[in-house]
Scaffold this motif. Sequence first.
Motif, PDB file in Angstrom:
ATOM      1  N   ALA A 241       0.831  -1.205   0.000  1.00  0.00           N
ATOM      2  CA  ALA A 241       0.000   0.000   0.000  1.00  0.00           C
ATOM      3  C   ALA A 241       0.866   1.256   0.000  1.00  0.00           C
ATOM      4  O   ALA A 241       0.546   2.244  -0.679  1.00  0.00           O
ATOM      5  N   CYS A 242       1.980   1.216   0.739  1.00  0.00           N
ATOM      6  CA  CYS A 242       2.906   2.361   0.746  1.00  0.00           C
ATOM      7  C   CYS A 242       3.486   2.604  -0.636  1.00  0.00           C
ATOM      8  O   CYS A 242       3.641   3.752  -1.064  1.00  0.00           O
ATOM      9  N   GLY A 243       3.821   1.517  -1.337  1.00  0.00           N
ATOM     10  CA  GLY A 243       4.349   1.665  -2.687  1.00  0.00           C
ATOM     11  C   GLY A 243       3.342   2.298  -3.627  1.00  0.00           C
ATOM     12  O   GLY A 243       3.688   3.153  -4.455  1.00  0.00           O
ATOM     13  N   VAL A 244       2.058   1.894  -3.518  1.00  0.00           N
ATOM     14  CA  VAL A 244       1.010   2.468  -4.365  1.00  0.00           C
ATOM     15  C   VAL A 244       0.829   3.950  -4.059  1.00  0.00           C
ATOM     16  O   VAL A 244       0.770   4.791  -4.975  1.00  0.00           O
ATOM     17  N   ILE A 245       0.755   4.291  -2.757  1.00  0.00           N
ATOM     18  CA  ILE A 245       0.551   5.691  -2.376  1.00  0.00           C
ATOM     19  C   ILE A 245       1.752   6.540  -2.773  1.00  0.00           C
ATOM     20  O   ILE A 245       1.607   7.680  -3.234  1.00  0.00           O
ATOM     21  N   CYS A 246       2.949   5.987  -2.612  1.00  0.00           N
ATOM     22  CA  CYS A 246       4.159   6.720  -2.986  1.00  0.00           C
ATOM     23  C   CYS A 246       4.165   7.000  -4.491  1.00  0.00           C
ATOM     24  O   CYS A 246       4.556   8.094  -4.933  1.00  0.00           O
ATOM     25  N   ALA A 247       3.721   6.040  -5.285  1.00  0.00           N
ATOM     26  CA  ALA A 247       3.626   6.255  -6.730  1.00  0.00           C
ATOM     27  C   ALA A 247       2.598   7.336  -7.055  1.00  0.00           C
ATOM     28  O   ALA A 247       2.824   8.185  -7.940  1.00  0.00           O
ATOM     29  N   LEU A 248       1.459   7.356  -6.320  1.00  0.00           N
ATOM     30  CA  LEU A 248       0.446   8.393  -6.537  1.00  0.00           C
ATOM     31  C   LEU A 248       0.981   9.769  -6.168  1.00  0.00           C
ATOM     32  O   LEU A 248       0.714  10.758  -6.871  1.00  0.00           O
ATOM     33  N   VAL A 249       1.746   9.849  -5.083  1.00  0.00           N
ATOM     34  CA  VAL A 249       2.335  11.133  -4.676  1.00  0.00           C
ATOM     35  C   VAL A 249       3.278  11.651  -5.758  1.00  0.00           C
ATOM     36  O   VAL A 249       3.275  12.846  -6.094  1.00  0.00           O
ATOM     37  N   PHE A 250       4.086  10.752  -6.301  1.00  0.00           N
ATOM     38  CA  PHE A 250       5.001  11.154  -7.376  1.00  0.00           C
ATOM     39  C   PHE A 250       4.225  11.670  -8.584  1.00  0.00           C
ATOM     40  O   PHE A 250       4.579  12.697  -9.187  1.00  0.00           O
ATOM     41  N   LEU A 251       3.136  10.983  -8.951  1.00  0.00           N
ATOM     42  CA  LEU A 251       2.344  11.405 -10.102  1.00  0.00           C
ATOM     43  C   LEU A 251       1.669  12.750  -9.849  1.00  0.00           C
ATOM     44  O   LEU A 251       1.589  13.599 -10.761  1.00  0.00           O
ATOM     45  N   ILE A 252       1.197  12.967  -8.622  1.00  0.00           N
ATOM     46  CA  ILE A 252       0.551  14.245  -8.295  1.00  0.00           C
ATOM     47  C   ILE A 252       1.560  15.384  -8.389  1.00  0.00           C
ATOM     48  O   ILE A 252       1.265  16.458  -8.947  1.00  0.00           O
ATOM     49  N   MET A 253       2.761  15.161  -7.847  1.00  0.00           N
ATOM     50  CA  MET A 253       3.785  16.203  -7.917  1.00  0.00           C
ATOM     51  C   MET A 253       4.180  16.480  -9.370  1.00  0.00           C
ATOM     52  O   MET A 253       4.323  17.636  -9.784  1.00  0.00           O
ATOM     53  N   ALA A 254       4.334  15.425 -10.153  1.00  0.00           N
ATOM     54  CA  ALA A 254       4.692  15.609 -11.562  1.00  0.00           C
ATOM     55  C   ALA A 254       3.578  16.341 -12.310  1.00  0.00           C
ATOM     56  O   ALA A 254       3.846  17.242 -13.135  1.00  0.00           O
ATOM     57  N   GLU A 255       2.318  15.989 -12.011  1.00  0.00           N
ATOM     58  CA  GLU A 255       1.189  16.661 -12.667  1.00  0.00           C
ATOM     59  C   GLU A 255       1.154  18.140 -12.311  1.00  0.00           C
ATOM     60  O   GLU A 255       0.892  19.003 -13.180  1.00  0.00           O
ATOM     61  N   ALA A 256       1.434  18.469 -11.039  1.00  0.00           N
ATOM     62  CA  ALA A 256       1.431  19.872 -10.619  1.00  0.00           C
ATOM     63  C   ALA A 256       2.509  20.658 -11.344  1.00  0.00           C
ATOM     64  O   ALA A 256       2.270  21.794 -11.806  1.00  0.00           O
ATOM     65  N   GLU A 257       3.680  20.099 -11.458  1.00  0.00           N
ATOM     66  CA  GLU A 257       4.769  20.802 -12.128  1.00  0.00           C
ATOM     67  C   GLU A 257       4.482  20.976 -13.615  1.00  0.00           C
ATOM     68  O   GLU A 257       4.740  22.044 -14.195  1.00  0.00           O
ATOM     69  N   ILE A 258       3.966  19.923 -14.245  1.00  0.00           N
ATOM     70  CA  ILE A 258       3.633  20.031 -15.678  1.00  0.00           C
ATOM     71  C   ILE A 258       2.528  21.063 -15.901  1.00  0.00           C
ATOM     72  O   ILE A 258       2.578  21.882 -16.832  1.00  0.00           O
TER      73      ILE A 258
END
Length: 761
Positions: A241-258
């Motif tokens: 579950a931590c791996g899934v959430i960590c991947a979502l956090v990375f995607l959210i940060m990348a989406e914000a920057e883009i």
Amino acid sequence: MSVSSLSVDDDDEYVQTRLNAPMPWIGVYVAAASVACTLAMAADVVYGFRCKKLWFPCKFFSLNATSLTLLAVALKLPVDLTTNMWAVTDRLAKVSSLAFMSTATANFMTSLGSMSDQDIIMSVTALFILVITVFVDVFIQIAEMSSFIHRHLIFPEEVLVAAFMLLLLFLLVSSAIMVLSTKRYLDGKYQEMHSVVLSQELREMREVTTQGLRALVKKYWVMAQTSNPQFVIAGSAICTACGVICALVFLIMAEAEIRMIRVHKSLVQTASVYGNSTTWILIIQSIGVIVGSVAPAFRWCMAVKFRCSSESRSVSFSREEFKIREYWTERLVQWKGSSSASTIRHRKFRKFVHDAKGLTLDLLMKVQIFILLSSKLILLVSTSLSGPFYLCFQRIKRLRMQRRINSLPRDADQSGGVADLRFYALRLDGEVKLPDNALRSISKEVDEVFEIGTRQRSNSLLQFLRRSHSFNGVIAFDSDQVPPLHYREPPNCWSLPVVTLTSIAIALPGIPKESIDGLLSSVRQGLCYAKLIEKCLYSSGDLANIRKAAEIWAEVDLHRKWQGVDLGKLSRESENSKKSLENLATEAVKTVLDFKRKTGSCLMMSNPLNWPDNIISANSMYRISQTVLSIYDQSDHHDDQQQADQHLFQVLSDMIADILSACLTNLSRVITIKCHRNTIEERERSVCEAAVLLGATEDILELLWRRELPISSDSEQAAYIDGWRSVMELENGIQLNSLSDRENDPPENSGDHVSISIMAG
């Protein structure tokens, strides 16, 4: 406006300007702390790939005071409630800081397995306070600025990342509660398997062989690896579950920057007092999120991989895995049953505290079960979605491997070895069994460790040990015919006579430099093993001062000196070997007698085990040099002085080889002891040391096992040189006084008389 009010405004502006001046440097400090955390996470990733441990154990970035302090510094921007940070880079830096904290929390997960219970409670509490503080500060800012949130498009990502950060904290706390119990379960399973292995060894290994030791080390390696709490946590549902959430956090940060790049056409727009340092913080923490997401993502993949059975054609997930296990909530149950309110005198208040604690812990147990079942559900969904792709890949890989196996001889099939190791793989109740490729990977790891030890083999030491054809040097180096300097003699350890004999050999005249260097090289490697044997087989205080006396070896090896005596100069200035031996004996006697005069008949002098290390070393030099002197006097080579010196050097070398050979027969016992450690945190490291040691000494063990040993390597006496001496003396029919008999030998003055006559000579 009056002049005085203008002056006050100017002063306030000046003060504010002065206070804001160091803020860019504070931003640099925040960036430096982020760099330190990023490098630590990167080191764990590199270590995992290098050691082929794709569950990435926490070795450098663990949950401790240092990492928490660095993270507290790195989170300066989200907790800053007073600084105006509304530019693009400033807002993104706050999001990157929250994402960085979320990633760090996910990376902390497996480090719980290597911590003690007290450290887990203290560290998790500190992390809980830090994350809650950051979370509250973020939402205070959002609540206060809610009237113009529409102006700042970054707020949705900030809220989501903050929520995921809090969720990761709850997952880590849940894992910590479970770890407190699972370590005891894993330890119990390990101890049961340890008893099975011991009984097998007693029943099957009648004769110790290097192949038998390799098999034993491999069994304990599998047991240590699979019972490693970090390994168990890495494959757990919570870690998934931590791996899934960590991947979502990375995607959210990348989406914000883009999104900010598309809206504002740039990411370098700062308006805060931190200046351009905010850009560096954003860049470094974004890199940290990318690097830190590697380990949780691979742990997620590993957990999914474990659930995808390579033997079946579908993804398996049994209902049994959703069964509530005792170790999930055992520690909460224990806390609920404890009588923590017993010190409160008032009965009603004591009852209130007890009931409140019970209700709180009941709620926590329900939350714990909910988190675990939710994690299991996430794992089920992940397995269901990615399982078909993995099984397809596995089928292709299996077909390719089958073709390769068909092209090889039947003896090359290693599947049987994996089946044998499966019995020693330890798992918690309800957890899936390890797949064959995981066991095969663990087996390859220990083979690589064996290979590391093989590359450390010393050919010079092996050739030197071949000089020993018997173990007579164990007796011959110290003759009971030498009068004692004290009515009680200190015992010996393995390394002290080796160091003393080597010092004497260096002091002999006419010996070629190549011979001295060859002897030192062999003794240097032999002493490493001898000291390891003493450290492993002796108790902590056993012969402590005697072993410390052998530390004079550093002075002998590096400077060719013994207690300040220049052995090379003594060799050049001595007419013959006899003169060198007499000079060394005289110096040793002088050292002991000076000590006796200063201490008199105090308690320290009465017990040789309490003597200072230099006095023990001097006493050893006196006894051994006198013994060697008697050997020299009995030699038949006095007509040719050079030949006599060479012969004595050979005799000393043979003695050293005999002593080292007898000592190194204990290596198999040391390897066996190192395979098993009661402390769960030390097992993997200890088994690794045993594998390296076995790989480095296999040829030595085979050489020694071909000889007839006067004493069994399993015997307690085999660990001590004095035990060897007593056994060999009895076998040879030699009646020599033991150390206990020497307590009733001549009084102290006899030693003075002997020493005076030696000095006069």
